[in-house]
Write a protein that holds these residues in place. Structure first.
Motif, PDB file in Angstrom:
ATOM      1  N   ASP A 207     -45.529   2.970  31.639  1.00 37.76           N
ATOM      2  CA  ASP A 207     -47.001   3.377  31.293  1.00 37.76           C
ATOM      3  C   ASP A 207     -47.303   3.403  29.972  1.00 37.76           C
ATOM      4  OD1 ASP A 207     -47.633   2.990  33.954  1.00 37.76           O
ATOM      5  OD2 ASP A 207     -47.475   5.298  34.425  1.00 37.76           O
ATOM      6  N   GLU A 208     -46.310   4.250  29.345  1.00 37.66           N
ATOM      7  CA  GLU A 208     -46.495   4.648  27.741  1.00 37.66           C
ATOM      8  C   GLU A 208     -46.584   3.220  27.064  1.00 37.66           C
ATOM      9  OE1 GLU A 208     -47.034   7.232  26.237  1.00 37.66           O
ATOM     10  OE2 GLU A 208     -47.202   8.592  27.739  1.00 37.66           O
ATOM     11  N   ALA A 209     -45.636   2.241  27.695  1.00 38.74           N
ATOM     12  CA  ALA A 209     -45.773   0.954  26.851  1.00 38.74           C
ATOM     13  C   ALA A 209     -47.038   0.220  26.743  1.00 38.74           C
ATOM     14  CB  ALA A 209     -44.724   0.010  27.614  1.00 38.74           C
ATOM     15  N   VAL A 210     -47.917   0.357  28.179  1.00 42.12           N
ATOM     16  CA  VAL A 210     -49.020  -0.301  28.147  1.00 42.12           C
ATOM     17  C   VAL A 210     -50.175   0.553  27.428  1.00 42.12           C
ATOM     18  CG1 VAL A 210     -51.102  -0.536  29.744  1.00 42.12           C
ATOM     19  CG2 VAL A 210     -48.813  -0.987  30.684  1.00 42.12           C
ATOM     20  N   VAL A 211     -50.159   1.581  27.310  1.00 45.72           N
ATOM     21  CA  VAL A 211     -51.114   2.381  26.410  1.00 45.72           C
ATOM     22  C   VAL A 211     -50.835   2.443  24.924  1.00 45.72           C
ATOM     23  CG1 VAL A 211     -51.430   4.764  25.288  1.00 45.72           C
ATOM     24  CG2 VAL A 211     -51.281   4.378  27.761  1.00 45.72           C
ATOM     25  N   ARG A 212     -49.524   2.079  24.381  1.00 44.54           N
ATOM     26  CA  ARG A 212     -49.185   1.973  22.923  1.00 44.54           C
ATOM     27  C   ARG A 212     -49.422   0.360  22.652  1.00 44.54           C
ATOM     28  NH1 ARG A 212     -47.485   6.559  24.436  1.00 44.54           N
ATOM     29  NH2 ARG A 212     -46.939   8.199  22.942  1.00 44.54           N
ATOM     30  N   THR A 213     -49.161  -0.403  23.422  1.00 46.20           N
ATOM     31  CA  THR A 213     -49.623  -1.796  23.243  1.00 46.20           C
ATOM     32  C   THR A 213     -50.865  -2.251  23.062  1.00 46.20           C
ATOM     33  OG1 THR A 213     -47.526  -2.614  24.600  1.00 46.20           O
ATOM     34  CG2 THR A 213     -49.111  -4.301  24.029  1.00 46.20           C
ATOM     35  N   ILE A 214     -51.840  -1.451  23.753  1.00 47.46           N
ATOM     36  CA  ILE A 214     -52.998  -1.723  23.701  1.00 47.46           C
ATOM     37  C   ILE A 214     -53.729  -1.073  22.504  1.00 47.46           C
ATOM     38  CG2 ILE A 214     -55.284  -1.054  24.648  1.00 47.46           C
ATOM     39  CD1 ILE A 214     -54.422  -1.616  27.290  1.00 47.46           C
TER      40      ILE A 214
ATOM     41  N   VAL B 295     -39.965  -2.493  23.466  1.00 44.47           N
ATOM     42  CA  VAL B 295     -38.896  -1.070  23.258  1.00 44.47           C
ATOM     43  C   VAL B 295     -39.583   0.125  24.254  1.00 44.47           C
ATOM     44  CG1 VAL B 295     -38.890   0.821  21.574  1.00 44.47           C
ATOM     45  CG2 VAL B 295     -38.953  -1.470  20.720  1.00 44.47           C
ATOM     46  N   TRP B 296     -40.937   0.212  24.517  1.00 42.73           N
ATOM     47  CA  TRP B 296     -41.297   1.344  25.360  1.00 42.73           C
ATOM     48  C   TRP B 296     -41.129   1.181  26.774  1.00 42.73           C
ATOM     49  CZ3 TRP B 296     -42.707   6.047  24.298  1.00 42.73           C
ATOM     50  CH2 TRP B 296     -42.982   6.485  22.853  1.00 42.73           C
TER      51      TRP B 296
ATOM     52  N   TRP C 198     -51.237 -12.963  14.055  1.00 43.13           N
ATOM     53  CA  TRP C 198     -49.666 -13.217  14.486  1.00 43.13           C
ATOM     54  C   TRP C 198     -48.804 -11.785  14.374  1.00 43.13           C
ATOM     55  CZ3 TRP C 198     -48.924 -16.533  17.694  1.00 43.13           C
ATOM     56  CH2 TRP C 198     -49.597 -17.767  17.918  1.00 43.13           C
ATOM     57  N   PHE C 199     -49.012 -11.063  13.110  1.00 44.70           N
ATOM     58  CA  PHE C 199     -48.545  -9.654  12.839  1.00 44.70           C
ATOM     59  C   PHE C 199     -48.706  -8.736  13.964  1.00 44.70           C
ATOM     60  CE2 PHE C 199     -48.376  -5.638  10.794  1.00 44.70           C
ATOM     61  CZ  PHE C 199     -47.281  -5.487  10.664  1.00 44.70           C
ATOM     62  N   ALA C 200     -50.110  -8.723  14.358  1.00 45.96           N
ATOM     63  CA  ALA C 200     -50.564  -7.722  15.282  1.00 45.96           C
ATOM     64  C   ALA C 200     -49.999  -8.028  16.788  1.00 45.96           C
ATOM     65  CB  ALA C 200     -52.147  -7.689  15.442  1.00 45.96           C
ATOM     66  N   LEU C 201     -49.837  -9.322  17.155  1.00 43.22           N
ATOM     67  CA  LEU C 201     -49.290  -9.862  18.362  1.00 43.22           C
ATOM     68  C   LEU C 201     -47.884  -9.660  18.293  1.00 43.22           C
ATOM     69  CD1 LEU C 201     -50.704 -11.345  20.833  1.00 43.22           C
ATOM     70  CD2 LEU C 201     -49.788 -13.408  19.795  1.00 43.22           C
ATOM     71  N   GLY C 202     -47.305  -9.813  17.263  1.00 40.28           N
ATOM     72  CA  GLY C 202     -45.808  -9.571  17.179  1.00 40.28           C
ATOM     73  C   GLY C 202     -45.599  -8.194  17.345  1.00 40.28           C
ATOM     74  N   ALA C 203     -46.227  -7.138  16.834  1.00 41.27           N
ATOM     75  CA  ALA C 203     -46.008  -5.633  16.637  1.00 41.27           C
ATOM     76  C   ALA C 203     -46.390  -5.281  18.281  1.00 41.27           C
ATOM     77  CB  ALA C 203     -46.999  -5.212  15.730  1.00 41.27           C
ATOM     78  N   ALA C 204     -47.340  -6.008  18.726  1.00 39.74           N
ATOM     79  CA  ALA C 204     -47.631  -5.176  20.141  1.00 39.74           C
ATOM     80  C   ALA C 204     -46.601  -5.794  21.000  1.00 39.74           C
ATOM     81  CB  ALA C 204     -48.996  -6.073  20.762  1.00 39.74           C
ATOM     82  N   ALA C 205     -46.161  -7.097  21.068  1.00 36.36           N
ATOM     83  CA  ALA C 205     -45.144  -7.260  21.762  1.00 36.36           C
ATOM     84  C   ALA C 205     -43.731  -6.693  21.597  1.00 36.36           C
ATOM     85  CB  ALA C 205     -44.497  -8.951  21.595  1.00 36.36           C
TER      86      ALA C 205
END
Length: 383
Positions: A183-190, A175-176, A163-170
């Motif tokens: 595009d940067e949002a997708v890269v950093r989320t993955i 934010v991005w 849940w921590f990883a999922l929350g951080a990815a969201a």
């Protein structure tokens, strides 16, 4: 647009997760096969007596109070009590003890055990989930469903970390995207998902425990509780119940003694011929020994078996009898001197009589497994 280069990482992540779960499921399937082998101890059909008629029914259709006929060499379909007959029962599936136990009127018998030499009639006292065999199956299933303390801790931590990883990815994606860089949002989320995913924590301990229980089950060891497996690292001494644990759980001919004018191979061949029509575990051990020695076993006729005494057969015009102390008493013969030494080893002793003359004896014992001998030797070397 930004070129995504995460496909290998994402594919590898999925492969690791699936591979880990496959290994864990395979270890559970290994013990499921152990459950299947327990279930296979029950016969496919039971012969129930109703109104003087014997009717074949499935063991699941038996009820408490039913009278069931057990043929020589047949398995007991449900827990019961003997109402007629006497037989040498092979109870190794419960006790691991290769030596048969004599049961007669009034004695209790367990589902899955075998009436090795004689027929019986029993009254059913327990069926289905109330039988001893069903209790053993529940123990095995509970052992597989249990988890160690370390595994429970890892599962809890992995759950929170997920849940921590999922929350951080969201949060990263929001934010991005908000600052105008989708595009940067997708890269950093993955990136966050690949790095923070708790697959290592969630799979490492379960895999170790699963592989350990699978290897143990393959070697015939069923772990009652995975907490016990985890605590094995603190063990200093090991006490073994020899019978059926370090040994094969079945009798084997370990020595043959013949009187002066009789050849040992001839003695074993005569004994195998006399026992060839018997379903008794000792008889199978003698016939198996003759096969291993590639002996020519003569044809026998007029076979008869007497519970707790022995067998009698006509072989090449002579009467051959094989049995224990009751047979010697019946024939008014004294046992051979070698019997005292064999008895000190805890062996089963059968004498062979040809035309009322004692011609030799067979020593049968529960042989230690080769892998058990290696394990014990390794423990001695370490200790």
């Amino acid at each position: 647009s930004h070129q995504l280069e995460f496909w290998w990482e994402l594919a590898l992540l999925i492969v690791i997760m699936l591979l880990g779960h496959w290994i864990e499921m395979r270890s559970l399937a290994q013990t499921t096969s152990a459950l299947d082998s327990l279930a296979a101890l029950l016969p496919d059909q039971a012969e129930r007596v109703r109104d003087g008629q014997i009717v074949a029914v499935a063991p699941a259709d038996l009820e408490v109070g039913d009278i069931v006929v057990i043929r020589p060499g047949g398995s007991i379909p449900a827990d019961g009590r003997i109402v007629e007959g006497r037989a040498a029962m092979d109870e190794s599936m419960v006790t691991g003890e290769s030596q048969t136990v004599t049961r007669s009127d009034g004695d209790s018998v367990t589902a899955g055990t075998v009436a090795s030499d004689s027929g019986l009639r029993i009254v059913i006292t327990a069926t289905g989930d109330e039988t001893t065999l069903a209790g053993i199956q529940r123990l095995v299933a509970d052992a597989q469903n249990s988890s160690s303390r370390a595994q429970r801790l890892a599962d809890t931590a992995a759950g929170w970390l997920f849940w921590f990883a999922l929350g951080a990815a969201a949060i990263t994606a929001i934010v991005w995207t908000a600052i105008g860089l989708p595009d940067e949002a997708v890269v950093r989320t993955i990136t966050v998902l690949v790095i923070a995913c708790p697959h290592a924590l969630g799979l490492a301990i379960p895999l170790v425990v699963s592989i350990a229980t699978e290897r143990a089950a393959r070697g015939g060891v069923l772990v009652k509780d995975r907490l016990a497996l985890e605590s094995m690292r603190t063990v200093d001494s090991v006490l073994f119940d020899k019978t059926g644990t370090l040994t094969r759980g079945e009798p084997t001919v370990t020595d043959v003694f013949a009187v002066d004018d009789v050849d040992q191979d001839q003695l074993l061949a005569l004994a195998a011929a006399a026992e060839s029509d018997s379903e008794h575990p000792l008889a199978r051990a003698i016939v198996g020994a003759a096969d291993r020695h590639r002996l020519r076993v003569p044809t026998s006729s007029d076979f008869s078996s007497s519970p707790a005494v022995g067998v009698t057969a006509t072989i090449e015009g002579t009467t051959v009898r094989v049995g224990g102390p009751h047979l010697l008493a019946e024939e008014h013969l004294d046992e051979l001197p070698v019997a005292d030494r064999w008895r000190a080893d805890g062996a089963i002793i059968l004498h062979v009589i040809q035309d009322r003359r004692l011609i030799g004896a067979l020593k049968l014992a529960d042989e230690i497994r080769s892998e058990s001998r290696e394990a014990v030797d390794a423990l001695h070397a370490q200790g």
